[in-house]
Design an enzyme around this catalytic site. Sequence first.
Site, PDB file in Angstrom:
ATOM      1  CB  VAL A 189      -4.182   6.261   3.412  1.00  0.00           C
ATOM      2  CG1 VAL A 189      -4.858   5.940   4.745  1.00  0.00           C
ATOM      3  CG2 VAL A 189      -3.679   4.981   2.748  1.00  0.00           C
ATOM      4  CB  CYS A 190      -6.370   9.671   5.691  1.00  0.00           C
ATOM      5  SG  CYS A 190      -7.036  10.717   6.997  1.00  0.00           S
TER       6      CYS A 190
END
Length: 225
Positions: free
Chosen positions: A104-105
């Site tokens: 994520v991210c």
Amino acid sequence: MTDMPATTIVFLLFPGITQLDFTAPAQALSRIPGAILAGAAASLGPIATDSGFSILPTHDFEGCPQADILCVPGGHGVADALGDAATIDFIARQAAGAQWVTSVCTGAFLLGRAGLLAGKRATTHWAYVHLLPLVGAEPVNARVVEHGNVVTSGGVTSGLDFALTLIARLRGDAVAQAIQLAIEYDPAPPFIGGHPDRAPAAVTAGLKARVYDAAAARMEQALTG
């Protein structure tokens, strides 16, 4: 549903993690029938998040079970974690036995440092996507990108999109839709502007100047220095 096989989902935890990068997909993935969640860190002490509170890991690196799904969140602490050999080794070891390897991210850069994005399409937070070639990845402007068994997602809230996408792969669309309904994930934001493609130019420029120009430069230094 009770006879579903167990699925071990391991989240990497590190100081400076963005809490929603972890807690949003964890909330959705924990509802997979048979899910067992683990939060692994270098030690069992509290992990400071970016939100002013801490998270307690369930395991240290040595005691962590093998992941079926490995998830690496992001956060401003990624730049420091890139230089931590134990963290990168943990990611590489877990990824070698995992069915799915995810981020994520800015967690994508930790996957990249572990050698897991070379030659693969990938995404990350919009302010850092231009740095993905530094870890051998092909940048894609999307909230969720799948390349083989590697799934990367964009900034923060994209973690929910990635989680539901993966649940559909594992258990089918109906299960993913039921989980989406259970957590009432029905976005209707008050503003159309969660990405620079749609946000007012002045808002994007101001945020970059205040936060992300320096943060991206720090990340680049960590990747190349």
